[in-house]
Structures are given as C-alpha cells and as structure tokens.
Design an enzyme around this catalytic site. Structure first.
Site, PDB file in Angstrom:
ATOM      1  N   GLN A  98      -2.016 -11.311   9.082  1.00  0.00           N
ATOM      2  CA  GLN A  98      -3.125 -12.325   9.732  1.00  0.00           C
ATOM      3  C   GLN A  98      -2.425 -12.576  11.288  1.00  0.00           C
ATOM      4  OE1 GLN A  98      -0.808 -15.570   7.307  1.00  0.00           O
ATOM      5  NE2 GLN A  98      -2.744 -15.640   6.042  1.00  0.00           N
ATOM      6  N   MET A  99      -1.123 -12.016  11.581  1.00  0.00           N
ATOM      7  CA  MET A  99      -0.681 -12.372  12.754  1.00  0.00           C
ATOM      8  C   MET A  99      -1.169 -10.828  13.846  1.00  0.00           C
ATOM      9  SD  MET A  99       0.669 -15.038  12.334  1.00  0.00           S
ATOM     10  CE  MET A  99       1.317 -15.370  13.864  1.00  0.00           C
ATOM     11  N   GLU A 133      -6.731   3.956  15.960  1.00  0.00           N
ATOM     12  CA  GLU A 133      -6.676   2.712  16.038  1.00  0.00           C
ATOM     13  C   GLU A 133      -5.911   2.563  17.350  1.00  0.00           C
ATOM     14  OE1 GLU A 133      -4.116   1.512  12.565  1.00  0.00           O
ATOM     15  OE2 GLU A 133      -5.513   2.727  11.372  1.00  0.00           O
ATOM     16  N   GLU A 179      -2.933   7.398   7.107  1.00  0.00           N
ATOM     17  CA  GLU A 179      -1.608   7.251   7.814  1.00  0.00           C
ATOM     18  C   GLU A 179      -0.550   7.772   6.874  1.00  0.00           C
ATOM     19  OE1 GLU A 179      -0.237   3.583   9.469  1.00  0.00           O
ATOM     20  OE2 GLU A 179      -1.229   4.100  11.430  1.00  0.00           O
ATOM     21  N   ARG A 199       0.769  -1.120   0.076  1.00  0.00           N
ATOM     22  CA  ARG A 199      -0.146   0.104   0.091  1.00  0.00           C
ATOM     23  C   ARG A 199       0.830   1.412  -0.156  1.00  0.00           C
ATOM     24  NH1 ARG A 199      -2.139  -0.295   6.537  1.00  0.00           N
ATOM     25  NH2 ARG A 199      -0.200  -0.642   7.216  1.00  0.00           N
TER      26      ARG A 199
HETATM   27  C1  GAL Z   1      -1.488   0.906  10.869  1.00  0.00           C
HETATM   28  C2  GAL Z   1      -2.565   0.941   9.795  1.00  0.00           C
HETATM   29  C3  GAL Z   1      -3.708  -0.139   9.672  1.00  0.00           C
HETATM   30  C4  GAL Z   1      -2.966  -1.355  10.053  1.00  0.00           C
HETATM   31  C5  GAL Z   1      -2.187  -1.358  11.502  1.00  0.00           C
HETATM   32  C6  GAL Z   1      -1.681  -2.458  12.055  1.00  0.00           C
HETATM   33  O1  GAL Z   1      -0.388   1.639  10.837  1.00  0.00           O
HETATM   34  O2  GAL Z   1      -3.246   2.334   9.694  1.00  0.00           O
HETATM   35  O3  GAL Z   1      -3.936  -0.254   8.491  1.00  0.00           O
HETATM   36  O4  GAL Z   1      -1.967  -1.797   9.052  1.00  0.00           O
HETATM   37  O5  GAL Z   1      -1.191  -0.264  11.304  1.00  0.00           O
HETATM   38  O6  GAL Z   1      -1.065  -2.492  13.380  1.00  0.00           O
END
Ligand code: GAL
Length: 632
Positions: free
Chosen positions: A364-365, A315, A144, A105
């Site tokens: 997956q992890m 997140e 991000e 990505r």
């Molecule tokens: C962030 C991202 C998410 C996912 C996540 C995994 O950096 O915005 O899409 O990849 O990390 O921890």
C-alpha cells in the site's frame, strides 16, 4: 533497437471497466511494454484444476489492442494456499530449521519435485494458451529468484536432492570424503545417505560441505528455471527473461541467464541504499533521496553480462517504496536520471514498478506511476519527459569498455562460506573496486569467469576470485592488457582447500602469499598517502617488483611485466592509487570525479550523471543537481 519504456500492471487488482482506460494512458505516457501475470495464480486456478483464464485472455487483448506489448510472467512465485494442502512439504525451510509460512510469497522450495510438477503444469497452460498470441512480446519466468532469502532451503526435499547431487558429482563416498577433507574431526561418511545439510551443526560446518551445498542450491535454481524455459520455448518464439535483483548473489545468474534471451533486474536505488550498498551513515544521508551513485551502474553492467548483451530494467523505483528502513521520496529528476542511466549502460527497456499504487495488502505504501485513485503521481511526469527524450536519441548501443572486471558467483559463495573476518564479502570487495574505477571516470564491462578472450581491454581485474581454474590463469597470462588480481585470487582449489603450490600460482608472476590476516574495522593498514587496506590483507614473498608498499614498508602490490597482485582489500582511495599508474601505462587518462558525479560512454555519447543534491563543478562545467547531461 530503439530504447523503450514500460510498466508493471496487475489487471486482476482492478475492475475490468478500468483496463481500457489504463491501457490508453499507458500508451499516452509513451510506454511500450506492460508486464502482467506473475502473481496471479489464485485468480487463474482458485481451486486445484478449476481453471479461469478468460480474464487473462481479455486483459491481454485489451492491452494488445491499445498497442502495448505484453511481458507475460509465469505465476510460480506465488503458489496459492490450496497448493500447501496438496504438498505440505513443498515449503522452504530456513537455516534454523523453521518452515516458512504461507501469507506472503516465495514460500516454495526449489527442490520439491511435486511443486516442480505443478509449475510445469501451470507454465504449460500459459505457453499453450499464449505462446502464439501476437500481443505477448516476451516472457518472464517466476519473479525474483532469491528474494526474501528464499534460494537456500534446508527442507527434506533439499536434503534428498543434495545427496543425489553429491553422488552424481563425486562418484563415490571415498572421493567426497577426500575432496571435503572429512578426515578432519572424524567427519567421514560411509554412504551418501548419511549426508545432511550444513545447518544446525554444533559449530561451523565444514566449508567444503557448505560450499557444495551452495553450488547444489544454485544448480537447483538453474534447473527450476530451465523447466519453465523448455516449456515456453516449445510453444513460443518470444524471448524469455527473468527479473534478477540488487546484490542477491545466492545462485549463478550467468547459468540461469544461459537459458534466457534477456536478463532483467529490479532497480530500487533508494531501497538498496541502507542495507545493500554497504555505505556509512554520512553517505546514506547524502544520497538518501537519490540512491548510491555506483550501485545501479554496477548491476547494469553485471546484468548486461548475464544477458549476453541483452538486458532491461524490469522494475524501476518510481517514488517511495514500502520495504526499506526509511522510505523518503526521490529528488525531482531522479526517476529520469535512473532511467537514462540504464539506457547509457545499454538497456533495451526500462519498466516502472508499478502502474497504479495498490490500495490493499503489503505494498500500500509503495508509490506507482499513478496514485491509488488514478491521478498522475510524480513518476509519470518524468517518464513522459524520458519518452520525449528517447524519441530524439540514438538506438541502444553497446560498446566495449576499456576496463574488464571479472565477477564470479562461485567466488561469492566461497567468501560467504569463509569470509575470514566479520563483514567481509566478495561482492563488497568487487564493488569497492568498481567504485574506484567509476571515480576515475571509467566505463566498465563485467565479465564471467569463463571468459577467455580479453582482446581490446586495456585493464583486466580479478580481485577475490577465490578459485581460479587453470584455463582462466592461462588466459590471463596471454592478455596484452594490464592484469590485476588479488587479494584472495586463487586462494582455494575447487574443493575449498588451500592449494599447493601456494597461491596465487600464476605463471610468470613470482609472488607467493605467505600469510593472511583479517583486520578490525578500526585498524586498517595504511598505504601512506594512498588510502588503506581495510578488513583483510596478505603478506607476500617472491621476486616480483614491489610497486607499492604499505606505510610499514611491506609489499602492497607486486608486479611481473603486465601482471600485478594486490595484497589486500583496498578502499576506494587505495584502488585509485594502485590502478592510476597501470592505467597510465595502458594509455588511459583518468578523471578524479567529485562524489556523486559519474560518467558513462556509449559508442557516440558521453553521459554525465549528477547524483548530488547540489550543482557540482567539474572540468570547468557545472552539472545541475539530480541531472543527466548527454554529450552527443
Ligand atoms: C520487487 C518485486 C515486486 C515488488 C517490488 C516492490 O522486489 O519483484 O513484486 O514487490 O519489489 O518494490
């Protein structure tokens, strides 16, 4: 505003038959928000112009009907494969001149005008279709900016845009030559078309050139984001946001934030511990299952400033991640602690990443709130506890902290261009300062460098502000609080040249930086019983009072009245020794908190966070391992 919870959900990853039950369970867990959409471009437009939005309509309807509010992400971080065929030169190029490949990505270059048009097109489709949808409670632009080292691109598109940016900024090539000092090494240009990007040069490029390129890059992120917010705002009244990161400083987040109503950030405390915190191996071991006790708090305070008061965690790490060097599980209690810490710093919402663990592809992890089979994972149990606790707690409250710490993204860029010693960074310096303030039990407001009103603060700190404009210098001379600047504050003019008169050149502070040196990691300059200068120090002249000396007797801190200059990169013990007498003068009582125990005050509550894996005693009280204690 009530404190709320949420999660990140990918309806496109799951059979439709699961959506309604997922929505029901998200609501049952006490969550309000569900972020969707941000990587779904290939499912929405599998081929150029072939639009399939019906599934997203339905997903929003199912989630909304269950009582959830959707944060709708624009999918521009993941242009589909066909986009590369259409615009082969939209790919970002790394510092070694290598194009990034498709297959993960963020492979786009912010400067590519063709890709910008594609983004405007897809965002317009989103905004027209969902701008008035009652279930869409907020927007997220892209995902991000800066992740995977993708802000700075050395593509042809970036080069062309940089030339135009230089022409606009400097007006004439003569002015640019003068500003950059291109007379040195015969680097003068005859026209803007001759300017290349500052990579692949024989030895280091001119720091003025490199800094200008970083400023340009930052402006490209700002305008890329604004392209999206202008479209969204034309169709929707819901607030816009972007999810920033931990210790990613390659663009001016304040300027991106000016176009958004809410700042959010992605908090992975254990993921960050090994390569972003900058801690030694012993510290990493102690906090391996908790994360660094100050790193999250620092970003909460930073993004509160970026969001002009309104900010979320978009997140939140729920369990082991997949991407750190080691990925242990958090101690029981940490998901609750991290959530409450965000609320203590004024977050409106904490959203857990992700709802259900993905059985396929790169993550997956990575734990979720549910296992891949839909069974509860540990995070959801702690989220339910937080749900019950916030129901009984006060609303979001922001209160002015006693201490202000200025954080300047442009200074970070200047240090990156010219660190002067291996491992030296502006972020590292400011973070060490912050850690010392936290050890002393202080709540901190982070302020942007354009701040001019410091009323109400008892202590204002501006370490490492490489360039200080006249307005900031002037404002700091008016402050009634104690003001602490240095090292390297005011060390360069806006073009990255050494200014005359020599730094710091603050009215009323008779201090001149005579010489500077960087230090080997094994050769700090001792401050006697009071820590050390590590990595970098300066030798000062002037008539200001020497209030602290190095063990060798040189001036370590000099003050005139309420303004002090610090002549080196103090370690945490050094900062505590420097700041304690100033805080006493300002009438603030300081604590001496044990490692791992931290405090944060709101208007009506004092929170204690014990990041430690053991019970810790302080001031006659015992704080459980991995726990939050709220004194109301
Ligand atoms: C962030 C991202 C998410 C996912 C996540 C995994 O950096 O915005 O899409 O990849 O990390 O921890």
């Amino acid at each position: 505003m009530k404190r709320t919870l949420g999660t990140c959900y990918y309806p496109e990853h799951w059979e439709k038959s699961l959506w309604a039950d997922d929505a029901r369970r998200i609501v049952e867990a006490g969550l309000t928000w569900v972020r969707i959409g941000e990587f779904a471009w290939s499912q929405l437009e599998p081929k150029p112009g072939e639009l399939r939005f019906e599934w997203l309509d339905e997903a929003i309807e199912v989630l909304g009907a269950a009582g959830l509010k959707v944060v709708l992400g624009t999918p521009t971080a993941t242009p589909p494969r066909w986009m590369i065929d259409k615009h082969p030169d939209m790919i970002a190029v790394d510092v070694d001149g290598r194009p990034r490949k498709f297959g993960s990505r963020r492979h786009y270059c912010f400067s590519h005008t063709g890709y910008r048009k594609e983004c405007a097109r897809i965002v317009t489709l989103f905004a027209e279709r969902y701008g008035k949808n009652p279930h869409v409670g907020a927007w997220q632009t892209d995902n991000e900016y800066g992740c995977h080292d993708t802000t700075i691109s050395y593509s042809d598109a970036a080069r062309d845009a940089f030339r135009a940016w230089c022409a606009d900024r400097y007006g004439s090539i003569e002015a640019l030559n003068t500003a950059w000092g291109n007379i040195f090494w015969s680097m003068e240009y005859n026209s803007f078309d001759q300017i290349d990007l500052p990579n692949l040069t024989v030895t280091e490029p001119n720091p003025a050139h490199a800094l200008a390129f970083r400023r340009f890059t930052s402006d490209q992120v700002v305008s890329f984001n604004r392209l999206q917010t202008d479209i969204i705002k034309a169709h929707s009244k819901a607030p816009t946001s972007h999810n920033y990161m931990g210790r990613i400083t390659d663009f001016d987040h304040y300027k991106v934030g000016d176009d958004l109503e809410i700042a959010t950030w992605d908090s992975y405390p254990m993921g960050f511990l090994e390569d972003r915190v900058g801690a030694d191996a012993a510290h990493q071991k102690t906090f391996a299952r908790q994360g660094d006790p100050d790193f999250q708090a620092f970003h909460h305070d930073l993004y509160r400033a970026v969001g002009k008061g309104r900010w979320w965690v978009m997140e939140q790490q729920p369990g082991p991640v997949n991407w750190a060097p080691y990925n242990p599980a958090p101690l029981p209690g940490m998901v609750r602690l991290w959530s409450w810490e965000a609320f203590a710093h004024g977050a409106e919402a904490v959203c857990y990443f992700r709802w259900r663990q993905a059985p396929m592809a790169q993550e997956q992890m990575h734990a979720g709130m549910l296992r891949p089979d839909g069974v509860d994972a540990p995070a959801i149990v702690e989220a339910r506890q937080v749900r019950d606790e916030i129901a009984a707690a006060p609303d979001v409250q922001n209160v002015q902290a006693p201490v202000a710490l200025i954080f300047d993204y442009d200074a970070d860029a200047a240090w990156a261009v010219q660190p002067h010693g291996a491992g030296l960074s502006y972020f590292g310096l400011v973070f060490d300062t912050y850690k010392a303030l936290r050890r002393m039990g202080l709540s901190v407001d982070i302020l942007r460098p354009e701040q001019r009103d410091f009323d109400g603060y008892k202590l204002v700190l501006g370490p490492g502000l490489m360039h200080m404009d006249a307005g900031l210098k002037q404002a700091l001379t008016q402050v009634k609080a104690q003001v602490v600047i240095g090292p390297r504050s005011g060390a360069r003019d806006q073009n990255m040249n050494i200014p005359l008169p020599l730094p710091p050149a603050i009215d009323g502070l008779d201090v001149v930086v005579d010489r500077v040196e960087s230090l080997r990691p094994d050769s700090p300059v001792s401050l006697g019983n009071a820590g050390a200068f590590t990595g970098y120090r300066e030798l000062l002249e002037g008539t200001a009072d020497v209030v602290l000396r190095t063990a060798q007797g040189e001036a370590a801190v000099m003050s005139n009245g309420h303004t002090s200059y610090v002549a080196g990169w103090a370690d945490v013990a050094g900062w505590c020794a420097i700041l304690t007498p100033l805080l006493e003068k300002a009438g603030i009582t300081v604590m001496d908190l044990p490692d791992g125990l931290r405090v944060r005050d709101t208007a009506t509550e004092r929170f204690w966070f014990n990041y430690g894996a053991e019970v810790v005693q302080y001031d006659g009280r015992a704080f459980d391992a991995a726990s939050v204690t709220r004194d109301a």
